[in-house]
Write a protein that holds these residues in place. Sequence first.
Motif, mmCIF file in Angstrom:
data_model
loop_
_atom_site.group_PDB
_atom_site.id
_atom_site.type_symbol
_atom_site.label_atom_id
_atom_site.label_comp_id
_atom_site.label_asym_id
_atom_site.label_seq_id
_atom_site.Cartn_x
_atom_site.Cartn_y
_atom_site.Cartn_z
ATOM 1 N N ALA A 23 45.838 -1.510 -19.246
ATOM 2 C CA ALA A 23 45.649 -1.268 -20.679
ATOM 3 C C ALA A 23 45.686 -2.579 -21.464
ATOM 4 C CB ALA A 23 46.710 -0.313 -21.193
ATOM 5 N N GLU A 24 46.492 -3.541 -21.036
ATOM 6 C CA GLU A 24 46.603 -4.811 -21.747
ATOM 7 C C GLU A 24 45.367 -5.682 -21.580
ATOM 8 O OE1 GLU A 24 50.194 -6.652 -20.485
ATOM 9 O OE2 GLU A 24 51.467 -5.156 -21.433
ATOM 10 N N THR A 25 44.600 -5.500 -20.522
ATOM 11 C CA THR A 25 43.434 -6.347 -20.300
ATOM 12 C C THR A 25 42.156 -5.747 -20.869
ATOM 13 O OG1 THR A 25 43.048 -5.373 -18.125
ATOM 14 C CG2 THR A 25 44.421 -7.352 -18.222
ATOM 15 N N GLU A 26 42.143 -4.486 -21.232
ATOM 16 C CA GLU A 26 40.943 -3.876 -21.804
ATOM 17 C C GLU A 26 40.794 -4.328 -23.251
ATOM 18 O OE1 GLU A 26 41.026 0.320 -21.357
ATOM 19 O OE2 GLU A 26 41.091 0.225 -19.180
ATOM 20 N N ARG A 27 39.545 -4.495 -23.682
ATOM 21 C CA ARG A 27 39.280 -4.914 -25.058
ATOM 22 C C ARG A 27 38.363 -3.910 -25.712
ATOM 23 N NH1 ARG A 27 39.321 -11.364 -24.814
ATOM 24 N NH2 ARG A 27 41.269 -11.370 -23.715
ATOM 25 N N VAL A 28 38.560 -3.717 -26.973
ATOM 26 C CA VAL A 28 37.745 -2.804 -27.760
ATOM 27 C C VAL A 28 37.099 -3.599 -28.872
ATOM 28 C CG1 VAL A 28 37.766 -0.774 -29.237
ATOM 29 C CG2 VAL A 28 39.274 -0.874 -27.253
ATOM 30 N N THR A 29 35.796 -3.434 -29.045
ATOM 31 C CA THR A 29 35.080 -4.099 -30.123
ATOM 32 C C THR A 29 34.616 -3.044 -31.124
ATOM 33 O OG1 THR A 29 34.310 -5.797 -28.602
ATOM 34 C CG2 THR A 29 33.134 -5.570 -30.691
ATOM 35 N N VAL A 30 34.951 -3.251 -32.378
ATOM 36 C CA VAL A 30 34.559 -2.331 -33.436
ATOM 37 C C VAL A 30 33.649 -3.078 -34.391
ATOM 38 C CG1 VAL A 30 35.368 -0.900 -35.333
ATOM 39 C CG2 VAL A 30 36.744 -1.092 -33.248
ATOM 40 N N THR A 31 32.503 -2.512 -34.717
ATOM 41 C CA THR A 31 31.598 -3.113 -35.694
ATOM 42 C C THR A 31 31.290 -2.093 -36.773
ATOM 43 O OG1 THR A 31 29.652 -2.433 -34.450
ATOM 44 C CG2 THR A 31 30.525 -4.626 -33.988
ATOM 45 N N ALA A 32 30.989 -2.584 -37.947
ATOM 46 C CA ALA A 32 30.635 -1.715 -39.066
ATOM 47 C C ALA A 32 29.497 -2.353 -39.839
ATOM 48 C CB ALA A 32 31.838 -1.521 -39.988
ATOM 49 N N SER A 33 28.651 -1.530 -40.373
ATOM 50 C CA SER A 33 27.541 -2.000 -41.190
ATOM 51 C C SER A 33 27.693 -1.395 -42.581
ATOM 52 C CB SER A 33 26.214 -1.562 -40.559
ATOM 53 O OG SER A 33 25.153 -1.960 -41.384
#
Length: 135
Positions: A23-33
């Motif tokens: 869980a510590e090595t996973e990354r989540v990318t969030v983008t918004a327009s």
Amino acid sequence: MPRYFRVIFAGLACTAFHQTAQAETERVTVTASIPESCRLDASDLVIAEGQPSAQGFAWEACNSRRSYQIAATTRALDPTELVMIDYDSRSLQLSALGRTELINRTGPILKRVPIALRADGLKGVLRLSVSMTAI
């Protein structure tokens, strides 16, 4: 503690450690327009014949980095009519042709701006309209 309980406990501890490390090595990318939006809401300013002035406010709201122009529109003025406008601490004489560029701006803004009209020698009702145009 019996030996088989120690093996089960050790197995559960290893599984929990592996899930935590994963869980510590996973990354989540969030983008918004966010769409560009620019708007100008201004008070209706009307000066009747013989009235010396009118006051109001405009709300400028824009989330764009682009440039835009604020302009005032009135009826065409007679050569003997003199009308001054104060917009955001700038004082200008309104054009006799009926359209006066008030100010150019660049970038995001959310601002309440005072507007004041002063007239001399009006020969009829004068209505002021303020607009915002991208440039």
